[in-house]
Design a protein around this motif. Structure first.
Motif, PDB file in Angstrom:
ATOM      1  N   LEU A 365       0.832  -1.209   0.000  1.00 35.81           N
ATOM      2  CA  LEU A 365       0.000   0.000   0.000  1.00 35.81           C
ATOM      3  C   LEU A 365       0.863   1.254   0.000  1.00 35.81           C
ATOM      4  N   PHE A 366       1.967   1.236   0.738  1.00 41.81           N
ATOM      5  CA  PHE A 366       2.830   2.422   0.786  1.00 41.81           C
ATOM      6  C   PHE A 366       3.597   2.613  -0.520  1.00 41.81           C
ATOM      7  N   GLU A 367       3.963   1.518  -1.178  1.00 41.42           N
ATOM      8  CA  GLU A 367       4.572   1.658  -2.504  1.00 41.42           C
ATOM      9  C   GLU A 367       3.556   2.257  -3.480  1.00 41.42           C
ATOM     10  N   SER A 368       2.323   1.809  -3.362  1.00 42.66           N
ATOM     11  CA  SER A 368       1.263   2.299  -4.241  1.00 42.66           C
ATOM     12  C   SER A 368       0.972   3.777  -4.014  1.00 42.66           C
ATOM     13  N   VAL A 369       0.935   4.211  -2.739  1.00 35.12           N
ATOM     14  CA  VAL A 369       0.594   5.610  -2.467  1.00 35.12           C
ATOM     15  C   VAL A 369       1.707   6.550  -2.922  1.00 35.12           C
ATOM     16  N   ARG A 370       2.961   6.079  -2.909  1.00 43.27           N
ATOM     17  CA  ARG A 370       4.050   6.928  -3.411  1.00 43.27           C
ATOM     18  C   ARG A 370       3.862   7.206  -4.903  1.00 43.27           C
ATOM     19  N   GLU A 371       3.479   6.168  -5.655  1.00 41.36           N
ATOM     20  CA  GLU A 371       3.247   6.374  -7.082  1.00 41.36           C
ATOM     21  C   GLU A 371       2.011   7.234  -7.304  1.00 41.36           C
ATOM     22  N   LEU A 372       0.978   7.048  -6.476  1.00 42.52           N
ATOM     23  CA  LEU A 372      -0.229   7.875  -6.596  1.00 42.52           C
ATOM     24  C   LEU A 372       0.092   9.339  -6.331  1.00 42.52           C
ATOM     25  N   ASN A 373       0.907   9.617  -5.322  1.00 44.83           N
ATOM     26  CA  ASN A 373       1.280  11.011  -5.035  1.00 44.83           C
ATOM     27  C   ASN A 373       1.980  11.649  -6.227  1.00 44.83           C
ATOM     28  N   SER A 374       2.862  10.885  -6.868  1.00 49.60           N
ATOM     29  CA  SER A 374       3.563  11.396  -8.047  1.00 49.60           C
ATOM     30  C   SER A 374       2.589  11.632  -9.191  1.00 49.60           C
ATOM     31  N   ALA A 375       1.666  10.686  -9.395  1.00 50.59           N
ATOM     32  CA  ALA A 375       0.685  10.821 -10.476  1.00 50.59           C
ATOM     33  C   ALA A 375      -0.225  12.013 -10.237  1.00 50.59           C
ATOM     34  N   THR A 376      -0.595  12.251  -8.990  1.00 46.10           N
ATOM     35  CA  THR A 376      -1.455  13.393  -8.652  1.00 46.10           C
ATOM     36  C   THR A 376      -0.719  14.701  -8.903  1.00 46.10           C
ATOM     37  N   ALA A 377       0.529  14.767  -8.467  1.00 50.53           N
ATOM     38  CA  ALA A 377       1.312  15.989  -8.637  1.00 50.53           C
ATOM     39  C   ALA A 377       1.521  16.314 -10.111  1.00 50.53           C
ATOM     40  N   GLN A 386      -5.039   4.562 -10.298  1.00 47.51           N
ATOM     41  CA  GLN A 386      -4.114   4.210  -9.226  1.00 47.51           C
ATOM     42  C   GLN A 386      -4.762   4.397  -7.859  1.00 47.51           C
ATOM     43  N   ALA A 387      -5.567   5.456  -7.732  1.00 48.83           N
ATOM     44  CA  ALA A 387      -6.288   5.678  -6.468  1.00 48.83           C
ATOM     45  C   ALA A 387      -7.282   4.553  -6.226  1.00 48.83           C
ATOM     46  N   GLN A 388      -7.933   4.101  -7.276  1.00 50.17           N
ATOM     47  CA  GLN A 388      -8.889   2.996  -7.151  1.00 50.17           C
ATOM     48  C   GLN A 388      -8.194   1.723  -6.682  1.00 50.17           C
ATOM     49  N   ILE A 389      -7.024   1.450  -7.225  1.00 47.40           N
ATOM     50  CA  ILE A 389      -6.275   0.260  -6.818  1.00 47.40           C
ATOM     51  C   ILE A 389      -5.880   0.356  -5.346  1.00 47.40           C
ATOM     52  N   LEU A 390      -5.365   1.508  -4.929  1.00 48.75           N
ATOM     53  CA  LEU A 390      -4.968   1.688  -3.534  1.00 48.75           C
ATOM     54  C   LEU A 390      -6.156   1.497  -2.601  1.00 48.75           C
ATOM     55  N   LYS A 391      -7.259   2.142  -2.920  1.00 49.93           N
ATOM     56  CA  LYS A 391      -8.433   2.066  -2.047  1.00 49.93           C
ATOM     57  C   LYS A 391      -9.012   0.655  -2.027  1.00 49.93           C
ATOM     58  N   SER A 392      -9.003  -0.017  -3.156  1.00 46.98           N
ATOM     59  CA  SER A 392      -9.536  -1.381  -3.233  1.00 46.98           C
ATOM     60  C   SER A 392      -8.671  -2.358  -2.455  1.00 46.98           C
TER      61      SER A 392
END
Length: 467
Positions: A365-377, A386-392
């Motif tokens: 989950l923490f690896e996923s959120v790091r990529e999500l933060n980059s994608a959001t920025a 990516q947010a859907q995958i993390l939340k799921s």
């Protein structure tokens, strides 16, 4: 990778193969209901809730049964102390148990049998055991299981029956044939809670209750039997002896036991003053923070409960929720509906297939959120996916289920400023900035910080969370 489960029976990991393809029958020993559920109960509730969620999210049809012990010496003694009927006491604490499990995000089991609803089944199984020579009735109306008769006794707990005999205490006036024998039926004393039976009025022993309920709810042989760390001996050992002798079939095929809970490195005990009920803890910490503490360690490992661990859990969970800001509307999908080629889905599945390794799954989950933060920025096109995958993935563990701002702003009902008061101060701070009164704006930020409220200024405005 195939799903593997560490079975207490073999003390090894085994590939899990259900009796019937695509279907799983699981029975977990539940609570004896005479008091509020404590942190050790929470460990078992959450551990098998996560296991059930993962199996279902992976496409299995799971029949999850968790029993209730609603007749027991402790229940009778507590009811007598309170001057109330035993079933009034148990009904009240069953209600409290359901409140606690709901607060922790634990789904109700498919079946929740109560021992007192299976008295007829208990008597019938006891009669079979007597008929087969595995049990005997005493003149006083007690019925005992004949441990020496069952050849495999001790196979779950790795205890040698001869060593048990050497260490057993022989009480004066003991009517048992063998000190190791245990009660299937207890004769009633004056004014005792009792039911009629072929041996006279009485009530069941603890172990036979689960043998009768498993037979009714999941059959003679079922896939998974679970419980807490204190149950392999004597409770589960005695269940095996009773059920396999009565049914002439293998009992449970895989045995799973959750780890113990320690408090600041010591065993939880009322005498040590480190005994906590679930509701006491939830009065101080958000339910997902408590759940996070329980799932970030492997279900078989011991958990050390401390204020420091809870604070660390809050910080870590905040990181995951912060990454999901702006993505509250993404749909949560089951694991088998997510893109199987995605590296995070694959890594998460591999972790959970390895005996439900939630510690490793959370690292994904923490690896996923790091990529999500980059994608959001970077406003990447696949950020929502990516947010859907993390939340799921989080939902499989019972995490990330809250609206982000609701989670961030959650606090104790009696602690600090109300949400309305905080919003009013934020509005004043915004106006102060517009008026170029930067000193007052800084004062408001400092005031809120002292109250445990952290402001975060961004392109979309100012958000806040409780620290």
């Amino acid at each position: 990778m195939a799903l593997t489960i560490y079975s207490t029976l073999t003390n090894s990991k085994q590939e899990f193969i259900p009796q019937e393809a695509g279907k799983i029958s699981m029975y977990v020993c539940g609570m004896t209901v005479y008091d509020y559920c404590h942190l050790g109960h929470a460990r078992v509730l959450v551990a098998f809730d996560v296991i059930t969620k993962y199996l279902r999210s992976s496409g299995f049809d799971v029949n999850y049964v968790r029993n209730i012990t609603d007749i027991d010496d402790k229940i009778i003694n507590r009811a007598n102390e309170n001057g109330e009927k035993f079933n009034a006491l148990t009904e009240r604490f069953i209600g409290h148990m359901h409140e606690d499990e709901k607060a922790l995000g634990v789904a109700r089991p498919d079946m929740e049998p109560r021992a007192t609803n299976h008295i007829g089944d208990i008597i019938a199984m006891t009669e079979v055991l007597i008929e087969k020579g595995y049990a005997y009735a005493c003149d006083n109306g007690d019925v005992y299981y004949r441990v020496a008769k069952f050849e495999g006794y001790g196979k779950l707990s790795n205890k040698n029956p001869d060593e048990l005999l050497a260490g057993a205490r022989i009480e004066t006036g003991d009517i048992k044939e063998d000190p190791r024998d245990f009660a299937l039926w207890k004769s009633a004393k004056a004014d005792d809670v009792s039911w009629p039976s072929p041996w006279g009025p009485g009530r069941p022993g603890w172990h036979i209750e689960c043998s009768a309920m498993t037979k009714c709810c999941v059959g003679d042989t079922f896939d998974i039997h679970g419980g807490g760390p204190d149950l392999p001996f004597p409770h589960h050992e005695n269940e095996i002896a009773q059920s396999e002798a009565a049914n002439d079939k293998e009992f449970a095929r895989y045995w799973m036991h959750a780890g113990a809970v320690r408090v600041d490195g010591e065993k939880m005990s009322k005498s040590l003053g480190n005994f906590f009920t679930i509701r006491e803890i939830l009065d101080k910490y958000h339910r997902e923070v408590v759940r996070y503490v329980l799932v970030r360690s492997h279900y078989r490992s011991a958990i050390n409960y401390s204020e420091e661990n809870l604070k660390t859990a809050k910080v870590e969970l905040d990181r995951l929720y912060t990454g999901l800001r702006g993505y509250d509307d993404v749909e949560v999908l089951a694991l088998d509906q997510l893109p199987q080629g995605n590296r995070y889905v694959k890594a998460f599945t591999e972790a959970m297939d390895d005996d439900f390794n939630t510690a490793l799954a959370i690292s994904v989950l923490f690896e996923s959120v790091r990529e999500l933060n980059s994608a959001t920025a970077n406003k990447a096109a696949d950020a929502s996916e990516q947010a859907q995958i993390l939340k799921s993935l989080g939902s499989v563990l019972g995490l990330l289920a809250e609206n982000v701002e609701d989670y961030m702003q959650a606090g104790l009902s009696d602690a600090g400023l109300s949400a309305d008061a905080i919003e009013a101060l934020i509005a004043e701070r915004i106006q102060s900035k517009k008026d170029k009164n930067f000193q007052r704006a800084d004062e408001i930020r400092d005031e809120l910080k002292e109250q445990g409220v952290v402001l975060e200024d961004g392109a979309g405005g100012t958000t806040w969370r409780r620290d």
